[in-house]
Scaffold this motif. Structure first.
Motif, PDB file in Angstrom:
ATOM      1  N   LEU A 189       0.841  -1.193   0.000  1.00 18.00           N
ATOM      2  CA  LEU A 189       0.000   0.000   0.000  1.00 18.00           C
ATOM      3  C   LEU A 189       0.876   1.243   0.000  1.00 18.00           C
ATOM      4  N   ALA A 190       0.257   2.389  -0.271  1.00 20.02           N
ATOM      5  CA  ALA A 190       0.987   3.655  -0.191  1.00 20.02           C
ATOM      6  C   ALA A 190       0.003   4.778   0.081  1.00 20.02           C
ATOM      7  N   ILE A 191       0.528   5.847   0.673  1.00 18.74           N
ATOM      8  CA  ILE A 191      -0.275   7.040   0.894  1.00 18.74           C
ATOM      9  C   ILE A 191       0.593   8.260   0.590  1.00 18.74           C
ATOM     10  N   ILE A 192      -0.003   9.231  -0.091  1.00 20.49           N
ATOM     11  CA  ILE A 192       0.616  10.531  -0.326  1.00 20.49           C
ATOM     12  C   ILE A 192      -0.004  11.515   0.661  1.00 20.49           C
ATOM     13  N   GLU A 232      -5.664   4.130  10.230  1.00 18.64           N
ATOM     14  CA  GLU A 232      -4.354   3.860  10.831  1.00 18.64           C
ATOM     15  C   GLU A 232      -3.230   4.389   9.945  1.00 18.64           C
ATOM     16  N   ILE A 233      -3.357   4.182   8.645  1.00 26.34           N
ATOM     17  CA  ILE A 233      -2.320   4.639   7.709  1.00 26.34           C
ATOM     18  C   ILE A 233      -2.283   6.165   7.653  1.00 26.34           C
ATOM     19  N   GLU A 234      -3.445   6.793   7.657  1.00 27.16           N
ATOM     20  CA  GLU A 234      -3.479   8.255   7.657  1.00 27.16           C
ATOM     21  C   GLU A 234      -2.868   8.809   8.948  1.00 27.16           C
ATOM     22  N   ALA A 235      -3.100   8.119  10.069  1.00 23.44           N
ATOM     23  CA  ALA A 235      -2.512   8.545  11.351  1.00 23.44           C
ATOM     24  C   ALA A 235      -0.988   8.424  11.311  1.00 23.44           C
ATOM     25  N   GLU A 253       5.354   4.235   1.764  1.00 22.49           N
ATOM     26  CA  GLU A 253       5.072   2.876   1.284  1.00 22.49           C
ATOM     27  C   GLU A 253       4.877   1.965   2.485  1.00 22.49           C
ATOM     28  N   LEU A 254       3.889   1.059   2.381  1.00 19.74           N
ATOM     29  CA  LEU A 254       3.539   0.198   3.519  1.00 19.74           C
ATOM     30  C   LEU A 254       3.264  -1.231   3.055  1.00 19.74           C
ATOM     31  N   PHE A 255       3.348  -2.146   4.012  1.00 16.14           N
ATOM     32  CA  PHE A 255       2.915  -3.531   3.820  1.00 16.14           C
ATOM     33  C   PHE A 255       1.630  -3.761   4.605  1.00 16.14           C
ATOM     34  N   LEU A 256       0.747  -4.579   4.059  1.00 13.62           N
ATOM     35  CA  LEU A 256      -0.419  -5.079   4.782  1.00 13.62           C
ATOM     36  C   LEU A 256      -0.299  -6.592   4.835  1.00 13.62           C
ATOM     37  N   THR A 257      -0.191  -7.158   6.049  1.00  9.69           N
ATOM     38  CA  THR A 257      -0.016  -8.602   6.186  1.00  9.69           C
ATOM     39  C   THR A 257      -1.359  -9.318   6.084  1.00  9.69           C
ATOM     40  N   ALA A 258      -1.290 -10.625   5.949  1.00 12.51           N
ATOM     41  CA  ALA A 258      -2.513 -11.433   5.860  1.00 12.51           C
ATOM     42  C   ALA A 258      -3.345 -11.317   7.126  1.00 12.51           C
ATOM     43  N   GLN A 259      -2.701 -10.968   8.243  1.00 10.88           N
ATOM     44  CA  GLN A 259      -3.409 -10.801   9.521  1.00 10.88           C
ATOM     45  C   GLN A 259      -3.983  -9.384   9.671  1.00 10.88           C
ATOM     46  N   GLY A 260      -3.803  -8.547   8.637  1.00 11.12           N
ATOM     47  CA  GLY A 260      -4.341  -7.186   8.688  1.00 11.12           C
ATOM     48  C   GLY A 260      -3.439  -6.193   9.380  1.00 11.12           C
ATOM     49  N   LYS A 261      -2.179  -6.579   9.644  1.00 13.02           N
ATOM     50  CA  LYS A 261      -1.243  -5.675  10.309  1.00 13.02           C
ATOM     51  C   LYS A 261      -0.575  -4.758   9.280  1.00 13.02           C
ATOM     52  N   VAL A 262      -0.444  -3.484   9.613  1.00 16.52           N
ATOM     53  CA  VAL A 262       0.194  -2.496   8.750  1.00 16.52           C
ATOM     54  C   VAL A 262       1.627  -2.261   9.218  1.00 16.52           C
TER      55      VAL A 262
END
Length: 382
Positions: A189-192, A232-235, A253-262
């Motif tokens: 994932l990613a956020i600007i 959570e990502i915006e925070a 840039e971020l990872f999202l795991t299968a368990q929903g962890k960022v």
């Protein structure tokens, strides 16, 4: 009229051109080659490497403020210019903890942000004990100047690690490597996000990025994630930008795991490939937003103006001097497609030559996967 100096003349600076014209801003570029994309849109160009502080001093005398298109700069040399009163946005102190990836990981960890486990690869005697902790596969990264997958390696075993890290006679050939645990992520994932001189922060929708060989191939906006994950990502973006007291646009840039962890992967202290969709899909593009921030103007609304968007990078797949006019015309005929060609004179495998954004709304019912298949079937040889 504001005059903004931009260190770096690649496609990220080139894409500031339309925004600068809209805002009545003049762009002056420092870049090493007159063939670099941003030369075409610059009011004036200083032909010099981006880490040439003497050239930056000349640039500064012509500008109100200086910003960055890439992070391959010499902060130590620039700091003496900052002491003379030259205005850099983002400020050099905000870049300092980010340019070395090990220092970046430490900074994020110390802020309490979630990151993969990591170590500096420094002393050989510690290597095997560190690998017992991390396990294989492991990610090896160059601490400086990695970009578009360069300097990032997925390492399957100790022998490969020793070879890639340059171990000879039980000594490390250099110590500029970072070791990270391999994260078996579900999605990337990613956020600007942008921060103004007054401390206002705006964030764009979280997107999904799809990489191949560590190079971004596609971006889907917005990402199909839960509202809690988006919050959570915006925070994370707010925490980081406020801590650094940044002025300008950052990509996270971020990872999202299968368990929903960022987990935070990397920070780009500039406009970013994951935000290119904003040119055609958002009320304010990331490039206009960056210029608004560094010029002290109010930030614009980052909201999507369509249901969503798919951005596909047009990557080189051969060594040539072709401008691919026929393929670009076919891409432009896709409904709701917007083709952006960077004007580079040389193609080589993996080089970003352009991108195409396709808007998703009631007029375009195709799924993101169908659109990407259509674009890539036209662009890449069968």
């Amino acid at each position: 009229m504001k005059r903004v100096g931009v260190i770096g003349g690649g496609q990220l600076a080139w894409m500031m051109g339309d925004a600068a014209q809209k805002l009545g801003v003049e762009l002056l570029i420092q870049t090493p080659s007159r063939d670099d994309p941003a030369v075409a849109i610059a009011q004036e160009t200083i032909l010099a490497p981006v880490d040439d502080a003497n050239a930056t001093e000349i640039l500064a005398k012509k500008c109100d403020v200086i910003t960055f298109e890439n992070e391959f700069v010499n902060l130590e040399a620039l700091s003496s210019l900052a002491q003379q009163g030259i205005s850099f946005r983002p400020r050099l102190e905000a870049l300092a903890p980010l340019l070395d990836k090990y220092h970046q990981c430490c900074y994020l960890r110390d802020l309490g942000l979630p990151v993969p486990q990591f170590f500096a690869l420094d002393k050989l005697e510690n290597l095997e004990s560190k690998m017992e902790y991390l396990g294989f596969p492991v990610v090896l990264k160059s601490r400086r100047h990695g970009y578009d997958g360069q300097g990032t390696f997925i390492i399957p075993d100790l022998a490969t690690l020793q070879e890639k890290a340059g171990v000879t006679n039980k000594e490390l050939s250099q110590s500029l490597f970072l070791l990270e645990e391999f994260v078996p992520f579900d999605r990337e994932l990613a956020i600007i996000a942008a921060r103004s001189v007054d401390g206002e922060i705006v964030a764009y929708p979280v997107v999904e990025t799809q990489q191949e060989q560590q190079v971004c191939r596609r971006v889907i906006a917005p990402a199909d994630i839960t509202p809690n994950q988006a919050a959570e990502i915006e925070a994370i973006a707010h925490t980081l930008l406020n801590s650094l007291q940044v002025v300008g646009v950052f990509g996270i840039e971020l990872f999202l795991t299968a368990q929903g962890k960022v987990l935070v992967n990397e920070i780009a202290p500039r406009t970013h490939n994951s935000g290119h969709f904003s040119i055609d899909a958002c009320e304010t593009s990331q490039f206009e937003q960056h210029l608004r921030a560094v010029c002290g103007l109010p930030l614009g609304n980052p909201r999507l103006q369509s249901t969503g968007a798919v951005m596909v990078n047009l990557l080189g797949y051969e060594n040539s001097h072709n401008d691919y006019q026929s393929k670009r015309q076919q891409l432009a005929e896709i409904p709701q497609a917007h083709v952006h060609w960077y004007g580079k004179t040389e193609s080589r495998p993996g080089r970003k030559l352009g991108h195409v954004t396709v808007l998703l709304d009631n007029q375009n019912q195709d799924s993101a996967s169908v659109i990407t298949q259509t674009v890539e079937a036209i662009w890449y040889p069968s």
